[in-house]
Design a protein around this motif. Sequence first.
Motif, PDB file in Angstrom:
ATOM      1  N   UNK A  22      26.105  41.520   0.166  1.00 48.93           N
ATOM      2  CA  UNK A  22      26.553  42.036   1.448  1.00 48.93           C
ATOM      3  C   UNK A  22      25.501  42.947   2.056  1.00 48.93           C
ATOM      4  N   UNK A  23      25.376  42.854   3.360  1.00 52.81           N
ATOM      5  CA  UNK A  23      24.634  43.815   4.180  1.00 52.81           C
ATOM      6  C   UNK A  23      25.630  44.220   5.260  1.00 52.81           C
ATOM      7  N   UNK A  24      25.955  45.539   5.257  1.00 49.96           N
ATOM      8  CA  UNK A  24      27.034  46.045   6.124  1.00 49.96           C
ATOM      9  C   UNK A  24      28.294  45.280   5.734  1.00 49.96           C
ATOM     10  N   UNK A  25      28.960  44.606   6.664  1.00 50.41           N
ATOM     11  CA  UNK A  25      30.155  43.837   6.312  1.00 50.41           C
ATOM     12  C   UNK A  25      29.901  42.331   6.375  1.00 50.41           C
ATOM     13  N   UNK A  26      28.632  41.933   6.381  1.00 50.23           N
ATOM     14  CA  UNK A  26      28.274  40.514   6.439  1.00 50.23           C
ATOM     15  C   UNK A  26      27.924  39.984   5.052  1.00 50.23           C
ATOM     16  N   UNK A  27      28.480  38.829   4.727  1.00 45.63           N
ATOM     17  CA  UNK A  27      28.146  38.158   3.471  1.00 45.63           C
ATOM     18  C   UNK A  27      26.941  37.268   3.693  1.00 45.63           C
ATOM     19  N   UNK A  28      26.004  37.315   2.752  1.00 41.34           N
ATOM     20  CA  UNK A  28      24.783  36.523   2.844  1.00 41.34           C
ATOM     21  C   UNK A  28      24.470  35.931   1.483  1.00 41.34           C
ATOM     22  N   UNK A  29      23.548  34.983   1.478  1.00 39.60           N
ATOM     23  CA  UNK A  29      23.148  34.369   0.222  1.00 39.60           C
ATOM     24  C   UNK A  29      21.696  33.947   0.269  1.00 39.60           C
ATOM     25  N   UNK A  30      21.113  33.846  -0.925  1.00 38.28           N
ATOM     26  CA  UNK A  30      19.743  33.369  -1.094  1.00 38.28           C
ATOM     27  C   UNK A  30      19.771  32.311  -2.181  1.00 38.28           C
ATOM     28  N   UNK A  31      19.110  31.206  -1.928  1.00 42.07           N
ATOM     29  CA  UNK A  31      18.987  30.158  -2.933  1.00 42.07           C
ATOM     30  C   UNK A  31      18.398  30.771  -4.200  1.00 42.07           C
ATOM     31  N   UNK A  32      19.049  30.541  -5.324  1.00 42.48           N
ATOM     32  CA  UNK A  32      18.631  31.164  -6.582  1.00 42.48           C
ATOM     33  C   UNK A  32      17.204  30.780  -6.976  1.00 42.48           C
ATOM     34  N   UNK A  33      16.715  29.660  -6.474  1.00 36.09           N
ATOM     35  CA  UNK A  33      15.344  29.226  -6.790  1.00 36.09           C
ATOM     36  C   UNK A  33      14.295  30.217  -6.294  1.00 36.09           C
ATOM     37  N   UNK A  34      14.626  31.029  -5.295  1.00 35.00           N
ATOM     38  CA  UNK A  34      13.677  32.000  -4.746  1.00 35.00           C
ATOM     39  C   UNK A  34      13.756  33.374  -5.416  1.00 35.00           C
ATOM     40  N   UNK A  35      14.784  33.609  -6.233  1.00 31.22           N
ATOM     41  CA  UNK A  35      15.006  34.928  -6.812  1.00 31.22           C
ATOM     42  C   UNK A  35      14.099  35.139  -8.028  1.00 31.22           C
ATOM     43  N   UNK A  36      13.351  36.208  -7.987  1.00 33.55           N
ATOM     44  CA  UNK A  36      12.529  36.611  -9.127  1.00 33.55           C
ATOM     45  C   UNK A  36      13.331  37.540 -10.040  1.00 33.55           C
ATOM     46  N   UNK A  37      13.977  38.536  -9.439  1.00 35.44           N
ATOM     47  CA  UNK A  37      14.780  39.475 -10.221  1.00 35.44           C
ATOM     48  C   UNK A  37      15.663  40.299  -9.298  1.00 35.44           C
ATOM     49  N   UNK A  38      16.661  40.943  -9.904  1.00 36.30           N
ATOM     50  CA  UNK A  38      17.534  41.881  -9.213  1.00 36.30           C
ATOM     51  C   UNK A  38      17.329  43.236  -9.867  1.00 36.30           C
ATOM     52  N   UNK A  39      17.196  44.279  -9.067  1.00 34.60           N
ATOM     53  CA  UNK A  39      16.981  45.630  -9.579  1.00 34.60           C
ATOM     54  C   UNK A  39      17.941  46.590  -8.912  1.00 34.60           C
ATOM     55  N   UNK A  40      18.295  47.632  -9.658  1.00 30.41           N
ATOM     56  CA  UNK A  40      19.007  48.727  -9.017  1.00 30.41           C
ATOM     57  C   UNK A  40      18.058  49.275  -7.951  1.00 30.41           C
TER      58      UNK A  40
END
Length: 156
Positions: A22-40
Amino acid sequence: MQNDRAIALPQKADLIQLVTFRVEDSWMGINIDHIQELNRHIEPTRVPAVDSYVSGVVHLRGEVVTLIDLRILLGYPQAESTESQKAIVVDLGDERIGMLVDHVDDVCTFSCDLIEDYPSHLHQSNYDYFESIINTDNKVISVLNIANVLSVSLTH
Protein backbone atom coordinates in the motif's frame (compact mmCIF):
# COMPACT_ATOMS: atom_id res chain seq x y z
CA MET A 1 -3.11 -3.96 -32.08
CA GLN A 2 -0.84 -5.15 -29.28
CA ASN A 3 -1.11 -3.46 -25.88
CA ASP A 4 2.41 -2.26 -24.96
CA ARG A 5 1.33 -1.67 -21.34
CA ALA A 6 0.45 -5.32 -20.65
CA ILE A 7 2.51 -7.39 -18.26
CA ALA A 8 5.07 -9.43 -20.16
CA LEU A 9 4.12 -13.04 -19.51
CA PRO A 10 5.26 -16.34 -20.94
CA GLN A 11 2.84 -17.44 -23.64
CA LYS A 12 1.31 -20.31 -21.64
CA ALA A 13 1.35 -18.70 -18.21
CA ASP A 14 -1.92 -18.70 -16.37
CA LEU A 15 -0.62 -17.17 -13.15
CA ILE A 16 1.41 -14.16 -12.08
CA GLN A 17 3.00 -13.49 -8.70
CA LEU A 18 3.06 -9.98 -7.28
CA VAL A 19 4.41 -8.47 -4.11
CA THR A 20 1.44 -6.37 -2.99
CA PHE A 21 1.73 -3.23 -0.90
CA ARG A 22 0.00 0.00 0.00
CA VAL A 23 0.91 3.61 -0.65
CA GLU A 24 -1.54 5.86 1.19
CA ASP A 25 -4.84 4.00 0.66
CA SER A 26 -3.95 2.61 -2.78
CA TRP A 27 -3.09 -1.05 -3.32
CA MET A 28 -0.22 -1.70 -5.70
CA GLY A 29 1.87 -4.61 -6.87
CA ILE A 30 5.21 -5.42 -8.45
CA ASN A 31 5.96 -8.54 -10.44
CA ILE A 32 8.04 -10.72 -8.12
CA ASP A 33 10.60 -11.24 -10.90
CA HIS A 34 11.80 -7.65 -10.35
CA ILE A 35 12.13 -7.87 -6.55
CA GLN A 36 15.66 -8.12 -5.19
CA GLU A 37 14.75 -7.84 -1.50
CA LEU A 38 12.42 -6.30 1.06
CA ASN A 39 13.87 -4.28 3.95
CA ARG A 40 12.51 -2.51 6.96
CA HIS A 41 12.74 1.21 6.48
CA ILE A 42 16.40 2.18 6.29
CA GLU A 43 17.43 5.72 7.13
CA PRO A 44 18.99 7.08 3.92
CA THR A 45 21.92 9.40 3.59
CA ARG A 46 20.58 12.66 2.16
CA VAL A 47 21.95 13.82 -1.17
CA PRO A 48 21.90 17.52 -2.11
CA ALA A 49 20.16 18.91 -5.19
CA VAL A 50 17.93 15.92 -5.99
CA ASP A 51 14.22 15.71 -6.75
CA SER A 52 11.88 15.77 -3.75
CA TYR A 53 10.92 12.09 -4.18
CA VAL A 54 14.55 10.97 -3.77
CA SER A 55 14.98 10.19 -0.07
CA GLY A 56 18.72 9.65 -0.50
CA VAL A 57 21.03 6.68 -0.86
CA VAL A 58 21.57 3.59 1.27
CA HIS A 59 24.37 1.06 1.45
CA LEU A 60 23.02 -2.46 0.79
CA ARG A 61 25.35 -5.43 0.55
CA GLY A 62 28.29 -3.42 -0.71
CA GLU A 63 26.28 -1.39 -3.19
CA VAL A 64 24.95 2.17 -3.05
CA VAL A 65 21.24 2.12 -3.86
CA THR A 66 19.06 5.18 -4.51
CA LEU A 67 15.98 5.22 -2.30
CA ILE A 68 12.85 6.91 -3.62
CA ASP A 69 9.64 7.65 -1.75
CA LEU A 70 6.77 6.30 -3.86
CA ARG A 71 4.33 8.51 -1.94
CA ILE A 72 5.99 11.64 -3.28
CA LEU A 73 6.73 10.26 -6.76
CA LEU A 74 3.04 9.39 -7.16
CA GLY A 75 1.79 12.72 -5.83
CA TYR A 76 0.73 11.76 -2.31
CA PRO A 77 1.68 13.98 0.63
CA GLN A 78 4.86 13.14 2.50
CA ALA A 79 4.30 11.14 5.69
CA GLU A 80 6.27 10.48 8.83
CA SER A 81 8.28 7.26 8.91
CA THR A 82 6.46 4.36 10.57
CA GLU A 83 7.28 0.80 11.63
CA SER A 84 5.17 -0.58 8.78
CA GLN A 85 7.09 1.40 6.12
CA LYS A 86 9.33 -0.86 4.03
CA ALA A 87 11.86 -0.48 1.25
CA ILE A 88 11.28 -2.70 -1.77
CA VAL A 89 14.52 -3.10 -3.71
CA VAL A 90 13.92 -3.85 -7.37
CA ASP A 91 16.17 -4.83 -10.25
CA LEU A 92 15.67 -4.20 -13.91
CA GLY A 93 18.71 -5.13 -15.92
CA ASP A 94 21.69 -3.31 -14.40
CA GLU A 95 19.58 -0.81 -12.47
CA ARG A 96 18.70 -1.27 -8.79
CA ILE A 97 16.58 1.11 -6.77
CA GLY A 98 14.80 1.06 -3.42
CA MET A 99 11.22 2.25 -3.18
CA LEU A 100 9.69 3.28 0.14
CA VAL A 101 6.11 2.06 0.57
CA ASP A 102 3.71 2.42 3.50
CA HIS A 103 3.02 -1.27 4.09
CA VAL A 104 4.04 -4.51 2.36
CA ASP A 105 1.18 -7.00 2.36
CA ASP A 106 2.10 -10.34 0.81
CA VAL A 107 3.25 -12.25 -2.23
CA CYS A 108 0.03 -13.06 -4.05
CA THR A 109 -0.61 -15.31 -7.02
CA PHE A 110 -3.25 -14.15 -9.48
CA SER A 111 -4.82 -15.66 -12.54
CA CYS A 112 -3.78 -13.80 -15.66
CA ASP A 113 -7.49 -13.59 -16.49
CA LEU A 114 -7.77 -10.90 -13.80
CA ILE A 115 -5.26 -8.58 -15.53
CA GLU A 116 -6.86 -5.56 -17.19
CA ASP A 117 -5.45 -2.53 -18.99
CA TYR A 118 -4.72 0.38 -16.69
CA PRO A 119 -7.53 2.90 -17.29
CA SER A 120 -6.10 5.87 -19.18
CA HIS A 121 -8.31 8.39 -17.34
CA LEU A 122 -6.89 7.50 -13.90
CA HIS A 123 -4.01 9.50 -12.44
CA GLN A 124 -3.21 11.24 -15.72
CA SER A 125 0.11 12.58 -14.49
CA ASN A 126 1.16 9.16 -13.18
CA TYR A 127 -0.30 6.97 -15.94
CA ASP A 128 3.10 5.81 -17.21
CA TYR A 129 4.05 4.43 -13.80
CA PHE A 130 1.41 1.68 -14.09
CA GLU A 131 1.04 -1.09 -16.62
CA SER A 132 -2.21 -2.78 -15.61
CA ILE A 133 -4.68 -3.44 -12.83
CA ILE A 134 -5.84 -6.61 -11.19
CA ASN A 135 -9.42 -6.56 -10.01
CA THR A 136 -9.92 -9.02 -7.14
CA ASP A 137 -13.02 -9.66 -5.07
CA ASN A 138 -11.97 -7.26 -2.33
CA LYS A 139 -9.56 -4.75 -3.91
CA VAL A 140 -8.12 -3.33 -7.09
CA ILE A 141 -4.35 -3.56 -7.38
CA SER A 142 -2.44 -1.17 -9.67
CA VAL A 143 0.60 -2.96 -11.09
CA LEU A 144 3.71 -0.77 -11.30
CA ASN A 145 5.61 -0.49 -14.55
CA ILE A 146 9.08 -0.85 -13.03
CA ALA A 147 10.90 0.17 -16.21
CA ASN A 148 9.08 3.51 -16.26
CA VAL A 149 9.47 4.13 -12.52
CA LEU A 150 13.19 3.43 -12.77
CA SER A 151 13.67 5.52 -15.89
CA VAL A 152 11.98 8.56 -14.33
CA SER A 153 13.83 8.07 -11.06
CA LEU A 154 17.21 7.74 -12.70
CA THR A 155 16.90 10.48 -15.30
CA HIS A 156 15.56 13.35 -13.19
